[in-house]
Write an enzyme that holds these catalytic residues in place. Sequence first.
Site, mmCIF file in Angstrom:
data_model
loop_
_atom_site.group_PDB
_atom_site.id
_atom_site.type_symbol
_atom_site.label_atom_id
_atom_site.label_comp_id
_atom_site.label_asym_id
_atom_site.label_seq_id
_atom_site.Cartn_x
_atom_site.Cartn_y
_atom_site.Cartn_z
ATOM 1 C CG ASP A 23 6.065 -5.472 -1.929
ATOM 2 O OD1 ASP A 23 6.755 -5.993 -1.037
ATOM 3 O OD2 ASP A 23 5.458 -4.405 -1.775
ATOM 4 C CB SER B 12 -1.511 3.471 0.716
ATOM 5 O OG SER B 12 -1.720 2.180 0.183
ATOM 6 C CG PHE C 72 -3.830 -8.159 -0.432
ATOM 7 C CD1 PHE C 72 -4.362 -8.200 -1.705
ATOM 8 C CD2 PHE C 72 -3.813 -9.319 0.319
ATOM 9 C CE1 PHE C 72 -4.879 -9.379 -2.220
ATOM 10 C CE2 PHE C 72 -4.328 -10.498 -0.187
ATOM 11 C CZ PHE C 72 -4.867 -10.526 -1.464
ATOM 12 N N GLY C 73 -1.417 -4.266 -0.456
ATOM 13 C CA GLY C 73 -1.092 -2.940 0.043
ATOM 14 C C GLY C 73 -2.282 -2.338 0.767
ATOM 15 N N GLY C 74 -2.025 -1.266 1.510
ATOM 16 C CA GLY C 74 -3.097 -0.514 2.141
ATOM 17 C C GLY C 74 -3.662 -1.114 3.413
ATOM 18 C CG HIS D 137 9.610 -8.297 0.653
ATOM 19 N ND1 HIS D 137 8.416 -7.853 1.192
ATOM 20 C CD2 HIS D 137 9.849 -9.511 1.234
ATOM 21 C CE1 HIS D 137 7.957 -8.754 2.046
ATOM 22 N NE2 HIS D 137 8.795 -9.769 2.075
ATOM 23 C CG ASP E 129 6.392 -3.618 3.592
ATOM 24 O OD1 ASP E 129 5.468 -2.799 3.485
ATOM 25 O OD2 ASP E 129 6.701 -4.433 2.692
ATOM 26 N N GLY E 130 4.323 -2.101 6.121
ATOM 27 C CA GLY E 130 2.912 -2.371 6.349
ATOM 28 C C GLY E 130 2.238 -1.289 7.160
ATOM 29 N N GLY E 131 1.490 -0.436 6.512
ATOM 30 C CA GLY E 131 0.733 0.588 7.223
ATOM 31 C C GLY E 131 1.551 1.738 7.758
ATOM 32 C CG MET F 183 6.451 -11.464 0.190
ATOM 33 S SD MET F 183 5.143 -10.217 0.211
ATOM 34 C CE MET F 183 5.679 -9.164 -1.137
ATOM 35 C CG HIS G 130 9.788 -2.301 -0.595
ATOM 36 N ND1 HIS G 130 10.764 -2.951 0.132
ATOM 37 C CD2 HIS G 130 8.677 -3.087 -0.535
ATOM 38 C CE1 HIS G 130 10.266 -4.065 0.619
ATOM 39 N NE2 HIS G 130 8.997 -4.184 0.218
ATOM 40 C CG MET H 281 3.880 -10.651 -3.349
ATOM 41 S SD MET H 281 2.379 -9.836 -2.755
ATOM 42 C CE MET H 281 2.243 -8.480 -3.933
ATOM 43 C CB SER I 165 5.649 0.043 -1.316
ATOM 44 O OG SER I 165 5.251 -1.165 -1.921
ATOM 45 C CG MET J 135 6.587 -8.937 6.490
ATOM 46 S SD MET J 135 6.733 -7.691 5.178
ATOM 47 C CE MET J 135 5.012 -7.484 4.688
#
Length: 227
Positions: free
Chosen positions: A36, A203, A152-154, A71, A180-182, A73, A34, A38, A9, A146
């Site tokens: 993002d 991250s 937000f990242g991280g 992506h 996507d996410g964590g 958003m 990737h 937004m 990302s 998701m």
Amino acid sequence: MVEAKIAPSMLSSDFANLASEAERMVSFGADWLHMDIMLIIVCSHFVPNLTIGAPVIESLRKHTKAYLDCHLMVTNPLDYVDQFGKAGASGFTFHVEVSKDNWLELVTRIKSKGMRPGVALKPGTPVEEVYPLVEGENPVEMVLVMTMEPGFGGQKFMPDMMDKVRKLREKYPKLDIEVDGGLGPSTIDVAAAVGANCIVAGSSVFGAPEPAQVISLLRTSVDKANK
């Protein structure tokens, strides 16, 4: 069997050196980059500014041949199809929550601009809402689940989202399913085991001492789960 696609990302990259960061990730074995997209919110109102907009995609495209996995958003994805297609985006993923009335037109437009259409769903959205988009006469080609709240990242990985991935994989064996996410070394096995093959990692890749090793680990987990 579906192919593993690892997508660092770029939201977690050094924006001042985006081109070199993209080159670095590709050299480390990334399949996709990737992106993002937004809307920026000012005074509680949407304004037409984006975190990474079409001009950034266009500039980055001059420096890489990589697949740019965008992506969006945004509340009005149809308004952005033409500009992202012209800018050189490879994939255009929109949210099902904002496209229930015009998704067919949206998918048709995305494909006409030479991009690959995908649909994303937030953690609170039932997975069944994307079924018509996968099964339609002009279907999307990827579903993004998701595994954190977008924006937000991280953030921490949400393991309860894996039931959505499992249902999608059982129903659509050849579908590209992105998460996507964590995602990182401690969570990839859970996601891969239920059928995720496109892995977005921010991250955990950019913050690692050896990003190439993390990308390799993510790929290995997906490949093992696919055997």
